[in-house]
Enzyme design. Structure first.
Site, mmCIF file in Angstrom:
data_model
loop_
_atom_site.group_PDB
_atom_site.id
_atom_site.type_symbol
_atom_site.label_atom_id
_atom_site.label_comp_id
_atom_site.label_asym_id
_atom_site.label_seq_id
_atom_site.Cartn_x
_atom_site.Cartn_y
_atom_site.Cartn_z
ATOM 1 C CD GLU A 153 15.836 30.223 83.487
ATOM 2 O OE1 GLU A 153 14.285 29.886 83.310
ATOM 3 O OE2 GLU A 153 15.948 30.173 84.535
ATOM 4 C CD GLU A 258 19.179 31.113 89.471
ATOM 5 O OE1 GLU A 258 18.448 30.879 89.508
ATOM 6 O OE2 GLU A 258 18.274 32.139 89.214
HETATM 7 C C1 GLA Z 1 16.079 28.974 87.504
HETATM 8 C C2 GLA Z 1 15.314 30.312 88.427
HETATM 9 C C3 GLA Z 1 15.697 30.511 89.918
HETATM 10 C C4 GLA Z 1 14.710 28.511 90.112
HETATM 11 C C5 GLA Z 1 15.929 28.118 89.836
HETATM 12 C C6 GLA Z 1 15.036 26.493 90.357
HETATM 13 O O1 GLA Z 1 17.250 29.306 87.763
HETATM 14 O O2 GLA Z 1 16.115 31.382 88.210
HETATM 15 O O3 GLA Z 1 14.688 31.358 90.975
HETATM 16 O O4 GLA Z 1 13.486 28.881 89.914
HETATM 17 O O5 GLA Z 1 15.468 27.986 88.218
HETATM 18 O O6 GLA Z 1 14.973 26.521 92.006
#
Ligand code: GLA
Length: 371
Positions: A153, A258
């Protein structure tokens, strides 16, 4: 048995797990199927979740135990108890083991960026801390953790670099340094740049430019991690198709890292999976506290079916699809952006039973030809 009829005309029956095809087998010719696993699952204390993980998934990501605050909470103090168990779990079950995450602005303790008086440290000091952390953590699991989310990020929504403490103190090249250190620490490991909302055009172009720039400096970036925290209507199928196609055209391997589908209301229709975002939950923000109505189960199943049709279409350049959690009860979306809601973003319900969306995803693999 739950029977649902999709708009597409597919009639689906949701059986218990026994006897049904598994996710990892259904997609074995396409991509790896992963899950982010939590502390209780790693320590095999979750008797509902662990059998699902072992049966359904061939890759794991640690939800929290390899984040800086967990593994390196204090200066000079590491705690590898959970991370060691995580890696053992993956090895015992012959899974592709992902490390998440090395350099992120969140879940990194404030001391990392400060001196004894609480003032920001110099570029040299922070680089030395970053290098030491990466060498210690990646080095410990050298040859065992097969791929690392090196930087998480680092971009704003407009595709420019986020002004995180890493960037403020080190400068724009903190990303290069992180990738260089990680490669030095384990030359065999795959290295990833992981990001949310890169289905949106400007941020996607920022990610492509960033990865190209890193590669032009001779750094290894094995793949992009598209987090894919999505809702029922964002991103559009076209946006997702374009995203996977754009990375492919740029010569970058895709990973969905994710995945979850949020069915709960999101005020302002803000799709950013920005962990610092918060809202207060009134009853209207938590409409399915007593259960998800059949019509919503069907919408969720249709959404998942559409997502997997797109993933399959791009399977040649898509290495892995990882869900952010195992059962609905485990999901971070029960507490984000509002605390204490009842969320339904995954393929297994709170009792560990596969949902209609599980069946549609597995069946779609068999019944819908590659687009
Ligand atoms: C981001 C992070 C993850 C997690 C999510 C929410 O996407 O990369 O590790 O913390 O947020 O849980």
């Amino acid at each position: 048995m739950i029977v649902s009829v999709l708009a597409s005309g597919l009639v689906l029956a949701s059986n218990a797990l026994a006897g049904s095809e598994t996710l990892k087998d259904a997609f074995k010719k396409d991509f790896l199927i992963g899950a982010a696993i939590n502390h209780d699952q790693i320590f095999e204390e979750d008797s509902r979740g662990v059998p699902i993980i072992k049966a359904q998934f061939n890759s794991i990501t640690p939800e929290n135990v390899l984040k800086w605050e967990s593994v390196h909470p204090l200066s000079g103090q590491y705690d590898f108890a959970a991370a060691d168990r995580y890696v053992q779990f993956g090895e015992s079950n012959h899974m592709f083991i992902v490390g998440h995450t090395l350099v992120w602005h969140s879940q990194t303790p404030p001391w990392v960026f400060q001196d004894d008086q609480g003032r920001p440290v110099s570029r040299e000091v922070l680089l030395a801390r970053m290098r030491e952390h990466i060498f210690t953590v990646v080095g410990r699991y050298r040859g065992r953790v097969q791929g690392w989310d090196v930087v998480n990020e680092a971009l704003n929504e407009d595709g420019t670099l986020r002004d995180s403490p890493w960037r403020k103190i080190i400068g724009d090249d903190f990303i290069e340094k992180a990738f260089a250190f990680a490669h030095e620490a384990d030359p065999q490991a795959e290295l990833y740049y992981n990001e949310y909302s890169i289905e949106n055009g400007a941020k996607r172009q920022g990610a492509i430019a960033l990865i190209k720039k890193l590669r032009s400096k001779g750094l290894l970036v094995s793949a992009v991690g598209i987090q894919e925290h999505v809702s029922l209507d964002w991103p559009t199928e076209q946006q997702l198709n374009e995203t996977l196609a754009d990375f492919e055209k740029a010569g970058i391997k895709n990973q969905i890292t994710e995945l979850d589908v949020d069915v709960l209301p999101s005020p302002g229709r803000d799709h950013r999976a920005e962990v610092s975002r918060r809202m207060t939950a009134g009853a209207e923000a938590n409409p399915y506290a007593q259960g998800l109505p059949a019509s919503m189960q069907t919408k969720l199943a249709e959404r998942y079916t559409a997502l997997f049709a797109i993933y399959r279409k791009h399977a040649a350049n898509l290495k892995r699809v990882t869900f952010w959690g195992v059962t609905d009860g485990d999901s971070w979306l029960n507490d984000w952006p509002a605390h204490g809601r009842t969320s339904y973003p995954l393929l297994f319900d709170r009792t560990g039973q596969p949902k209609p969306a599980f069946d549609t995803v597995v069946q779609s693999q068999r019944s819908i030809p590659n687009l």
